[in-house]
Design an enzyme around this catalytic site. Structure first.
Site, PDB file in Angstrom:
ATOM      1  N   HIS A 133       0.874  -1.178   0.000  1.00 47.97           N
ATOM      2  CA  HIS A 133       0.000   0.000   0.000  1.00 47.97           C
ATOM      3  C   HIS A 133       0.913   1.230   0.000  1.00 47.97           C
ATOM      4  O   HIS A 133       2.031   1.185   0.511  1.00 47.97           O
ATOM      5  CB  HIS A 133      -0.838  -0.060   1.277  1.00 47.97           C
ATOM      6  CG  HIS A 133      -1.916   0.969   1.396  1.00 47.97           C
ATOM      7  ND1 HIS A 133      -1.649   2.270   1.743  1.00 47.97           N
ATOM      8  CD2 HIS A 133      -3.264   0.887   1.244  1.00 47.97           C
ATOM      9  CE1 HIS A 133      -2.795   2.936   1.805  1.00 47.97           C
ATOM     10  NE2 HIS A 133      -3.785   2.134   1.498  1.00 47.97           N
ATOM     11  N   ASP A 210       2.935  -4.850   7.760  1.00 47.80           N
ATOM     12  CA  ASP A 210       1.711  -4.066   7.628  1.00 47.80           C
ATOM     13  C   ASP A 210       0.538  -5.047   7.701  1.00 47.80           C
ATOM     14  O   ASP A 210       0.232  -5.731   6.723  1.00 47.80           O
ATOM     15  CB  ASP A 210       1.717  -3.294   6.305  1.00 47.80           C
ATOM     16  CG  ASP A 210       0.409  -2.527   6.081  1.00 47.80           C
ATOM     17  OD1 ASP A 210      -0.485  -2.605   6.956  1.00 47.80           O
ATOM     18  OD2 ASP A 210       0.293  -1.857   5.039  1.00 47.80           O
ATOM     19  N   GLN A 213      -4.714  -5.376   6.645  1.00 53.92           N
ATOM     20  CA  GLN A 213      -5.733  -6.213   6.011  1.00 53.92           C
ATOM     21  C   GLN A 213      -5.753  -7.623   6.595  1.00 53.92           C
ATOM     22  O   GLN A 213      -6.596  -8.430   6.201  1.00 53.92           O
ATOM     23  CB  GLN A 213      -5.475  -6.309   4.493  1.00 53.92           C
ATOM     24  CG  GLN A 213      -5.544  -4.975   3.782  1.00 53.92           C
ATOM     25  CD  GLN A 213      -6.956  -4.414   3.702  1.00 53.92           C
ATOM     26  OE1 GLN A 213      -7.947  -5.116   3.905  1.00 53.92           O
ATOM     27  NE2 GLN A 213      -7.052  -3.121   3.427  1.00 53.92           N
ATOM     28  N   LYS A 236     -10.579  -0.730  10.272  1.00 51.83           N
ATOM     29  CA  LYS A 236     -10.838  -1.900   9.425  1.00 51.83           C
ATOM     30  C   LYS A 236     -11.224  -3.116  10.273  1.00 51.83           C
ATOM     31  O   LYS A 236     -11.709  -4.111   9.756  1.00 51.83           O
ATOM     32  CB  LYS A 236      -9.602  -2.225   8.581  1.00 51.83           C
ATOM     33  CG  LYS A 236      -9.251  -1.134   7.557  1.00 51.83           C
ATOM     34  CD  LYS A 236      -8.139  -1.599   6.635  1.00 51.83           C
ATOM     35  CE  LYS A 236      -7.365  -0.478   5.992  1.00 51.83           C
ATOM     36  NZ  LYS A 236      -8.083   0.288   4.987  1.00 51.83           N
ATOM     37  N   CYS A 374      -4.876   2.698  -3.630  1.00 54.39           N
ATOM     38  CA  CYS A 374      -3.643   3.184  -2.985  1.00 54.39           C
ATOM     39  C   CYS A 374      -2.506   2.176  -3.169  1.00 54.39           C
ATOM     40  O   CYS A 374      -1.681   1.978  -2.279  1.00 54.39           O
ATOM     41  CB  CYS A 374      -3.845   3.482  -1.510  1.00 54.39           C
ATOM     42  SG  CYS A 374      -4.989   4.833  -1.214  1.00 54.39           S
TER      43      CYS A 374
END
Lengths: 416, 151
Positions: A133, A210, A213, A236, A374
């Site tokens: 991202h 990261d 997600q 999220k 993104c």
């Protein structure tokens, strides 16, 4: 499709009960049932999270770590408890390893700014993947401008998987950090993050993950992964906007200089010298998002009260069903066909632009993401400007997939 | 909610599929580059300006049906028009698509085929698509070589 011919796979997960927890799902859009397929951008909120934030302001609100009065003490306890809950969610070794930020972007910027400036010199290399991202690209590019570090980009294959040989061979004497996504937001690919960390540690290199997600979809154990830094964002994970999380091993946080200076992050201040607070307060300058952090704690409670394996199986069943139905349609290409995927389907309809697709689906009250997500390097990798992305959360059901398919048929009907 | 057909009228679908005046323009003396970062659309507008008149105009790029059809119809509308008239037409088109002011009958007539974009005003998120070509044209006429970004 008629009710007789509709094949609805069962997943053994009580999605109706889950849906009842999310008030927005009961509110029609354009007088139609909302089909919300954009949870990868931001998830909807259960009543428990909304109530938790409201409760703080109605009943237990004051600034934290300051007042000697009851309200401040209650707010402080609630805030600190949320930190323990997040530590529990990630199985962190200690709540001291959890720093609250604004979002995952700020968490990465914190590491780049603090750890990066302290540890990286001109010519040092940071390894990342082609499917990051922008939040895990731009902070490192800013360090490249400032310090002259090099970014080593590991490519992805046609399925959207990391090219493993390239990763293994990317390490040099100048490698200082690996920063990699756990799940690609644009493609859904689940990276072999445990193996990625194991290889990096074999070279003595720390790893930032990261997990924005990943955390909403699957249990994450930062100790089992041995992750040096693990970041995600609250909104999220069915939590409020404005709260992000940085998990870092205590040894890193203790060695890192502060990110921002101000109140709450100090031990003593004179004009001659300031000593900093212990971790994690050292990294939380100023009044934080108190109510948001407490509400994130409520989101963690909500998620942990679920049968997480059943929730994951349910999402995987939705992914399989959506993939199967999309694949059966004409002129549709799915981007991201990795063997291991989270419940995200990025696709293109030949001849139809994602922005037009998004508008037409919106008319059917179907919310999808249309754009580059993104992740422009991913779009460039596949030679496309944008895709349409349907992403699933715990509250989606098979009717949502059917609605998406019918909506796409409508797109194809309009554009011929 | 307005009908989708108000937005996607036949003329728009036709020009979206088969854009007119699409391609390079060899003797162009004005160039504009436009980008809509929201959806990744990119358009280049080539203009041949002679004695203050748009003698020829073509465009290239990739975009959604709205942005491509709008650029296509724009090129048809502009050919042979004085520069000042071209700029004035954009003002009218902008008013039409944003719905910021009432459009009189005279103005609707002046817009001619471009009036098919009136449905865009019900879709605030799509105004940028409809005006990308026009913003890029303006940049070309202003001899602004920087990328025009609609956000």
């Amino acid at each position: 499709m008629t009710a007789e011919t509709k094949i609805v796979p069962a997943s053994g997960f009580d999605v109706e009960r889950i849906r009842a927890d999310f008030p927005i799902l009961a509110k029609p859009v354009y007088d139609k049932r909302l089909v919300f397929l954009d949870s990868a951008a931001s998830a909807q909120k259960p009543q428990a999270v909304i109530d938790a934030e409201t409760y703080v302001y109605e009943s237990e609100y004051a600034n934290i770590h300051r007042g000697v009065y009851l309200l401040s003490q209650q707010a402080t306890v609630a805030y600190d408890n949320a930190r323990k809950k997040v530590a529990g969610l990630l199985n962190a070794a200690s709540a001291r390893e959890i720093v609250f930020t604004r979002n995952a972007t700020e968490s990465i910027n914190l590491v780049a700014s603090s750890w990066g400036r302290a540890n990286l010199r001109e010519g040092d290399q940071v390894i990342l993947s082609q499917m990051e991202h922008h939040a895990n690209i731009v902070p490192w590019q800013m360090l490249r401008e400032e310090i002259g570090i090099e970014l080593v980009v590991i490519p992805i294959n046609d399925a959207g998987e990391l090219v493993w040989e390239d990763y293994e061979q990317a390490f040099t004497s100048r490698t200082k950090l690996v920063t990699m996504t756990h799940v690609s937001n644009a493609l859904g690919t689940i990276t072999p993050i445990a193996e990625i960390i194991r290889v990096a540690h074999g070279h003595g290199i720390p790893v930032l993950v990261d997990g924005s997600q990943a955390v909403p979809h699957m249990p994450v154990d930062v100790q089992a992964l041995d992750a040096d830094f693990y970041v995600f964002t609250g909104h999220k994970l069915y939590g409020p906007t404005g709260v992000g999380v940085l998990h870092a091993k205590a040894e890193h946080l203790e060695a890192m200089p502060p990110y921002q200076g101000g109140g709450d992050m100090i031990a003593t201040v004179t004009f001659e010298k300031t000593t900093y607070a212990d971790i994690p307060q050292k990294f939380e300058a100023g009044t934080p998002n108190i109510a948001g952090v407490v509400a994130l704690g409520a989101a963690v409670d909500y998620v942990e009260a679920l049968d997480r394996q059943a929730a994951l199986d349910h999402e995987q069943a939705l992914l399989a069903y959506a993939t199967e139905r999309l694949s059966a349609m004409n002129s549709i290409t799915i981007y991201g066909t990795a063997a291991e995927k989270a419940a995200v389907v990025s696709f293109a309809i030949e001849g139809d632009h994602p922005h037009d697709i998004g508008t037409i689906l919106d008319h059917e009250a179907i919310a999808v993401r249309a754009g580059h997500h993104c992740a422009q390097p991913v779009m460039d990798r596949f030679g496309i400007p944008a895709t349409t992305r349907a992403s699933f959360g715990i509250y989606n059901d098979f009717d949502d997939v059917d609605a998406l398919i019918d909506g796409i048929a409508r797109v194809q009907e309009i554009f011929g | 909610m307005s009908d989708l057909r108000e937005l996607y009228q036949e003329v728009i679908l036709d020009h979206g599929r088969k854009p007119r005046n699409f391609g390079p323009l060899e003797d162009a003396n004005r160039e504009g580059h436009g980008h809509n970062p929201l959806c990744g659309d990119k358009l280049d507008v080539h203009v041949k300006l002679h004695d203050g008149v748009v003698e020829d105009v073509k465009f290239e790029g990739a975009g959604c049906a709205i942005s491509v059809a709008s650029a296509s119809l724009m090129t048809e509308a502009l050919k042979g028009k004085p520069e000042a008239e071209a700029r004035a037409l954009f003002e009218k088109f902008h008013a039409l698509t944003t719905g910021t002011e009432e459009i009189g009958l005279d103005e609707l007539e002046a817009l001619d085929k471009l009036a098919v974009f009136s449905g865009v005003r019900d879709y605030p998120l799509r105004v940028k698509c409809a005006t990308l070509g026009w913003h890029t044209l303006n940049a070309a006429l202003d001899q602004d070589e920087d990328m025009v970004v609609t956000e």
